[in-house]
Structure formats: structure tokens, C-alpha cells
Write a protein that holds these residues in place. Structure first.
Motif, mmCIF file in Angstrom:
data_model
loop_
_atom_site.group_PDB
_atom_site.id
_atom_site.type_symbol
_atom_site.label_atom_id
_atom_site.label_comp_id
_atom_site.label_asym_id
_atom_site.label_seq_id
_atom_site.Cartn_x
_atom_site.Cartn_y
_atom_site.Cartn_z
ATOM 1 N N PHE A 127 0.944 17.606 1.441
ATOM 2 C CA PHE A 127 0.794 16.734 0.416
ATOM 3 C C PHE A 127 1.005 15.029 1.200
ATOM 4 C CE2 PHE A 127 1.971 12.573 -2.043
ATOM 5 C CZ PHE A 127 1.694 12.646 -2.626
ATOM 6 N N GLU A 128 2.060 15.175 1.565
ATOM 7 C CA GLU A 128 1.452 13.675 2.707
ATOM 8 C C GLU A 128 0.814 13.825 3.890
ATOM 9 O OE1 GLU A 128 4.255 15.926 2.740
ATOM 10 O OE2 GLU A 128 5.919 15.281 1.094
ATOM 11 N N VAL A 129 0.242 14.814 4.349
ATOM 12 C CA VAL A 129 -1.103 14.780 5.492
ATOM 13 C C VAL A 129 -1.872 14.311 4.830
ATOM 14 C CG1 VAL A 129 -1.969 15.914 6.545
ATOM 15 C CG2 VAL A 129 0.771 16.019 7.041
ATOM 16 N N ARG A 130 -2.350 14.746 3.275
ATOM 17 C CA ARG A 130 -3.882 15.060 2.769
ATOM 18 C C ARG A 130 -3.204 13.194 2.577
ATOM 19 N NH1 ARG A 130 -5.564 19.899 0.364
ATOM 20 N NH2 ARG A 130 -6.544 18.532 -1.438
ATOM 21 N N GLU A 131 -2.165 12.517 1.884
ATOM 22 C CA GLU A 131 -1.964 10.907 1.805
ATOM 23 C C GLU A 131 -2.937 10.284 2.885
ATOM 24 O OE1 GLU A 131 -1.145 9.069 -1.012
ATOM 25 O OE2 GLU A 131 -2.266 10.690 -1.582
ATOM 26 N N SER A 132 -1.852 10.983 4.771
ATOM 27 C CA SER A 132 -2.313 9.869 5.269
ATOM 28 C C SER A 132 -4.017 10.231 5.965
ATOM 29 C CB SER A 132 -1.639 10.677 6.632
ATOM 30 O OG SER A 132 -2.371 11.978 7.067
ATOM 31 N N ILE A 133 -4.182 11.081 5.599
ATOM 32 C CA ILE A 133 -6.171 11.221 5.657
ATOM 33 C C ILE A 133 -6.525 10.583 4.830
ATOM 34 C CG2 ILE A 133 -7.594 12.678 5.813
ATOM 35 C CD1 ILE A 133 -5.634 15.493 6.637
ATOM 36 N N CYS A 134 -6.099 10.173 3.539
ATOM 37 C CA CYS A 134 -6.929 9.456 2.193
ATOM 38 C C CYS A 134 -6.692 7.589 2.771
ATOM 39 C CB CYS A 134 -6.021 9.583 1.243
ATOM 40 S SG CYS A 134 -6.829 11.247 0.583
ATOM 41 N N THR A 135 -5.133 7.617 3.321
ATOM 42 C CA THR A 135 -5.025 6.230 3.770
ATOM 43 C C THR A 135 -5.497 6.120 4.980
ATOM 44 O OG1 THR A 135 -2.521 6.553 2.995
ATOM 45 C CG2 THR A 135 -3.049 5.074 4.750
ATOM 46 N N GLU A 136 -5.685 7.367 6.172
ATOM 47 C CA GLU A 136 -7.277 6.771 7.397
ATOM 48 C C GLU A 136 -8.024 6.266 7.198
ATOM 49 O OE1 GLU A 136 -6.310 5.919 11.600
ATOM 50 O OE2 GLU A 136 -4.852 5.936 9.835
ATOM 51 N N ILE A 137 -8.847 7.249 5.888
ATOM 52 C CA ILE A 137 -10.742 7.119 5.684
ATOM 53 C C ILE A 137 -10.947 6.314 4.582
ATOM 54 C CG2 ILE A 137 -12.071 7.822 4.432
ATOM 55 C CD1 ILE A 137 -11.197 10.839 4.865
#
Length: 583
Positions: A127-137
Motif C-alpha cells: 500500500f505504501e509503495v502504491r501511494e508513493s507512486i500515485c503521489t509521484e504521478i
């Protein structure tokens, strides 16, 4: 117009009647920026310099747009102006354009890009990695980056997403393709499509420039590159623009905002002129001085209110004790005729709110707090209706104010936040705390906890480094309370309790002279200004934190890594030599 002159200060009135075609109004916290913005529109309209039906006012929230329209109506402006957020106004433009073109299948709005991204990202990711990817996009699209341009921009910005730059590019490409396949546009696409329409059709752009030839922008420090590109597309050759903002309240870089457009206004608008509003009508001198110390500078605002109560700092044994302390103080204020709604508790993260909610419920304190999605709701029934204490984050408090403000959880890891490691991010943490503190009108109470519970773990905590700077600033400024009481005794006790190894003032004086002499010699040898060797702000931080190792020296937010590496040993040696000398 005469009534307007009576209702405004001389500086505000100068900003209102200024006839510059490109105007920047630098308005500090509590200086009445919305008041000036609305009065300027009304004044310029009454003076027949602008026509309300040709005015476009850009805000960052729907609430701010509604407030602006209400104030203009109160000022007697007969014709309504067009006001709204960048996204709302751009979307209205697109819908009109699609109707004119009679598109058979206009795009649908993607209101939740997280949901679509979730269908693209591999399920194996946490979940943390998915959130960080969304934030980066989010970060990339706000800067108009593509899969091809992202790597270089991310490298320059020292971005370090867990997924890696290559994978971010891949997910960004898949995201764009999936939106195209489903005929969807998200909120950033709204702005991009609006820009494209204006760029591709000169006649359409000319009509738009004629329709909205007077543009006003509130909170200009919060504009991101995509919004600025749209603003430039909305501006015609004969358009006028007036922006209002405060660089010290730039706290949204994580969301793409870039204060350079406000700070370097004349680089983008060479014929621009500037008016500054430095009078604060919200807070007492004590609050202004204390808050300004967080920025590492003397107060740039002149408090117009009389002297008030001295800001306080409370050290709690644990987070439960901190919440109970705040609850008791709130109830005390309530007994002395301060309403519940006149008080607020501000925290750095949403995770800190639950403890306060539970404690306030036990103490029968009515409150309202944001839900997980960021919306505000009254989570504890109040017999007084809207009369309830506000619990919210530093970010959400921007633009608001209360007579009594509690700034809680001032600990290292919260303020500054643990993931803020670069100089720009640490500088923003200072501005964020400054924004929180300047929400207070009459009383400001800060607190921190020596122990905090995370899940089932109890973790020892250290005070925020900003607390030391606050205390030192208050001591040297020798602020007077309303009754004339000196702060020196109280601050010395506070520093002894929280920072027992604080350097004596006489040693600080010697260290400062030694550092400045050394800096002067380096500047002379290099033929530069001493501030180019080490900024004054860095000298003050060094004196405060008294670093004894290179790692400690790197914690100085105003000292870049190159300078720390080049001069680190010399600086530490100077401090060590002076520490060895008894005052």
C-alpha cells in the motif's frame, strides 16, 4: 471612493488605487489581502478602469471564490464578476467549447485518479509503495512532465520514489494510455485541454482574451507550473493582471506549487510593479515575534494589535498527557467566556488527530475534525450547534484564524516531518509552522510530548529544533507581556527544562565572533560577500544547535551539503575551541 479610503490603511489604499497594468501585491499574514483584492476590484470598477463583466478572479478553493463574490456584493458592485478555481473555470471553458463544436462523445471526468491508477499498478506492491507512486504521478503531471521528461526533472528535484524513476515512467505512460482508451480526463487534463484549445485556435483565444481582460489571482504563491501555463494562455496582449500572495506562506510544493512565479514576478511580467502590505491586524506582537523566529528572521510584519499574552510552551510526559493538558486549557478558556468555536488545535499530520478526538470526547468538548478524506465533519455531537473546537492540520488551517490556537506535537519527526531532508523541504517545514502559528489572534500555546504511542509501540521523542529557536528569539527580543512582565526568566526556565545543555549566552557571543571573523577571512580570500560563504541564517542555526560532528552539521537547514563538506571541519573546530573556553 472616499468611504473606501476611510476603511483602509494608507498602504492598503495605495494597493487598491494603483494603476499598474501588471501588479504584484505582497501581503503578509493577517494583512487583509482579501479585503484589498475585493476593494481593488470595486475601486477600479467605480473609477471606470475595468468592467466587472470582463473580470476573472482565480482562487484556490470554492469557498474563497464564494467569499470574494459576497464581499464584492457588499461593496456595492452591481455587475457580478466571474470567480472560481483554476479547475472550475477551465472545465466551464471546455464544456462551452465542446457544445460549440458539437462533440458527439466529449470526454468524461475522472474524479478519482487513485482508483484508475490502482487498476494499473501490480497487486504485489505494498500500500505504501502504491501511494508513493500515485503521489509521484501527481507531482509529475502538475509540472506537465511526460514519461520522456520525468527522469531529468526528478533527478534535478532529488526525487527518490521507492519504485524507481524507470518504473514511474512506465506507470505514467500506462496511466496516459488508459485514460485515452476510456475517453477520460482528470483534473490536470482539464487544464491541459484548456491550454491546447487556446493555443490551437487564434480566433477562439482572441475572443476569450476579450471576454476576460482583467485577471486577478489570489494566493499566487500556490500556483503550480500547469496552472501558470493556463494563466499565461488566458492573458492576452492587452490583458491586465493583479496577483496577491505571500512567499512566507508557500506550503504546497509537494502538490506542485512553485513560489518562484510570485517571487520573480518581474521576470515573467517585465513591466510589473509591486506593493507590499506589512501591517498585521490579526495577531498580537508577541505572537508575530514568536512565529517569525521560525523563519530565521526578524519580524517583517508590524503588529497593529496591542500587547497580549506571552505564548507558552508545554512539555508533556506522553501524548495522552499532552491531549489532556490541551483539553483542560480549552475548558478553562471556555469558563472565561471564550467560545468553543474561538479555539483550535493544529497538528502536522492526520495521524495525530485521533488521540485528541478521544480525549475531547472524554472531556465533553464539542469538536469538529477532518475525516480521512480531508473533509471536515463534526465527529462529536455538540449541544451548541456550530460552536465547537476545530481540530485540523497545519495545511488545512491556512486562511483561517482563531482567538486561541494550540499547536500540538512539536517534536522532531513531526515538525520538521521526518521525510523532509532536502534544504527546500526543510525550509517549507519552517513556513508551514509559521502559517500554523500565525493563525492565532490573541493566544498561542505550543506543546510536545516526550513519549508518543505509534500502534502498540511507545517511542521516546525529542523536541522540535524549532522550539529552541523560538525560545532564543523570545529571550533576545525581550518581549513584554501586557502587564510589562519580562520574558527572560520564563524563557531561561523553559530552555533549562527542555534543553539542559544549552550554550551560555557569553559562549554564544564568542562563538559568533569567531565564526564571523572566519567567514570574513574566507570571503576576502575569495573576493565575495561573507553571506556567500555562509548565510546569516546558517550562522544563527549553527550557534543554536552547536554541532560537534559532520552529521550534526548537515542538520543545519540553511547550510547546503557542498558548504558543509568544504568547511565542516573548520566550523566544528571553531565551535570546539570556543566550547573549551569558559565564559
Amino acid at each position: 471612493m472616499e468611504q473606501q479610503k476611510n476603511d483602509l490603511t494608507s498602504a492598503q489604499y495605495d494597493a487598491v488605487k494603483h494603476d499598474a497594468k501588471r501588479l504584484r501585491i505582497l501581503a503578509g499574514a493577517g494583512s487583509g489581502k482579501t479585503r484589498v483584492l475585493t476593494h481593488r476590484i470595486a475601486h477600479q470598477s467605480n473609477a471606470l478602469r475595468i468592467e466587472p463583466e470582463h473580470v476573472l478572479c482565480l482562487t484556490f478553493t470554492k469557498k474563497a471564490a464564494e467569499e470574494l463574490r459576497t464581499r464584492l456584493k457588499t461593496l456595492g458592485l452591481d455587475s457580478p464578476v466571474t470567480a472560481g478555481t483554476f479547475h472550475a473555470l477551465a472545465y466551464a471553458q471546455l464544456q462551452t467549447r465542446w457544445n460549440d463544436l458539437r462533440l458527439s462523445r466529449p470526454p468524461s471526468l475522472l474524479e478519482n485518479r487513485r482508483r484508475l491508477l490502482g487498476s494499473i499498478l501490480p497487486e504485489r506492491l505494498s500500500f505504501e509503495v502504491r501511494e508513493s507512486i500515485c503521489t509521484e504521478i501527481d507531482w509529475a503531471t502538475a509540472r506537465r512532465l511526460t514519461p520522456e521528461t520525468y527522469p531529468e526533472a526528478a533527478g534535478k528535484a532529488q526525487r527518490n520514489p521507492p519504485a524507481g524513476a524507470t518504473q514511474i515512467c512506465e506507470f505514467l505512460y500506462l496511466f496516459f494510455q488508459e485514460k485515452k482508451k476510456r475517453n477520460l480526463i482528470d483534473f490536470d487534463d482539464i487544464l491541459e485541454h484548456a491550454i491546447r484549445d487556446l493555443a490551437n485556435d487564434a480566433d477562439y483565444a482572441a475572443g476569450r482574451h476579450w471576454k476576460y481582460r482583467y485577471i486577478f489571482v489570489d494566493e499566487f504563491q500556490d500556483v503550480n507550473p500547469l496552472q501558470f501555463a493556463l494563466l499565461r494562455a488566458w492573458l492576452g496582449v492587452d490583458s491586465s493582471i493583479c496577483v496577491v500572495g505571500d512567499p512566507n506562506q508557500a506550503i504546497y510544493s509537494w502538490n506542485g506549487a512553485d513560489a518562484k512565479y510570485l517571487e520573480n514576478f518581474n521576470a515573467y511580467f517585465p513591466d510589473g510593479q509591486t506593493v507590499e502590505l506589512n501591517e498585521n491586524f490579526r495577531s498580537t506582537p508577541q505572537i508575530i515575534t514568536t512565529a517569525s523566529s521560525v523563519l530565521g528572521s526578524n519580524p517583517s510584519l508590524n503588529a497593529q494589535k496591542p500587547n497580549g499574552e506571552i505564548p507558552t510552551v508545554h512539555q508533556a510526559k506522553n501524548c495522552s498527557a499532552e491531549a489532556e493538558y490541551i483539553a483542560r486549557r480549552i475548558k478553562e478558556h471556555r469558563l472565561h467566556a471564550e467560545s468553543w468555536a474561538g479555539q483550535a488545535v493544529l497538528v502536522r499530520t492526520h495521524a495525530q488527530i485521533n488521540q485528541l478526538e478521544d480525549t475531547f470526547a472524554r472531556f465533553s468538548i464539542p469538536f469538529k475534525a477532518p475525516q480521512n478524506n480531508g473533509s471536515s465533519s463534526e465527529t462529536h455531537a455538540s449541544p451548541y450547534g456550530s460552536d465547537s473546537v476545530t481540530i485540523t492540520t497545519f495545511h488545512a488551517a491556512k486562511g483561517l484564524e482563531w482567538p486561541v490556537v494550540f499547536v500540538a506535537g512539536l517534536e522532531a519527526g513531526f515538525s520538521p516531518i521526518s521525510h523532509a531532508t532536502s534544504v527546500p523541504s526543510l525550509d517549507e517545514e519552517r513556513r508551514l509552522l509559521y502559517v500554523a502559528m500565525t493563525r492565532a489572534q490573541n493566544q498561542l500555546h505550543c506543546s510536545w510530548s516526550r513519549e508518543r504511542t505509534f500502534g502498540k509501540k511507545k517511542i521516546s521523542r525529542k523536541p522540535s529544533p524549532y522550539l529552541k529557536e523560538i525560545s532564543y528569539s523570545m529571550q533576545t527580543a525581550n518581549i513584554q507581556a501586557a502587564d510589562g512582565q519580562s520574558l527572560r526568566k520564563r524563557i531561561r526556565l523553559f530552555r533549562k527544562q527542555i534543553f539542559p545543555v544549552a550554550t551560555p549566552q557569553s559562549s554564544i557571543t564568542k562563538q559568533k565572533k569567531s565564526l564571523e571573523d572566519w567567514r570574513e577571512s574566507k570571503a576576502l580570500a575569495a573576493g565575495v560577500n561573507p553571506r556567500d560563504v555562509i548565510p546569516d541564517e546558517a550562522v544563527e542555526q549553527i550557534l543554536f544547535q552547536n554541532p560537534q560532528t559532520r552529521d550534526q552539521l548537515r542538520e543545519i537547514s540553511h547550510l547546503n551539503d557542498f558548504t558543509a563538506a568544504r568547511y565542516g571541519e573548520e566550523i566544528i573546530r571553531i565551535l570546539s575551541d570556543e566550547n573549551a573556553v569558559k565564559p
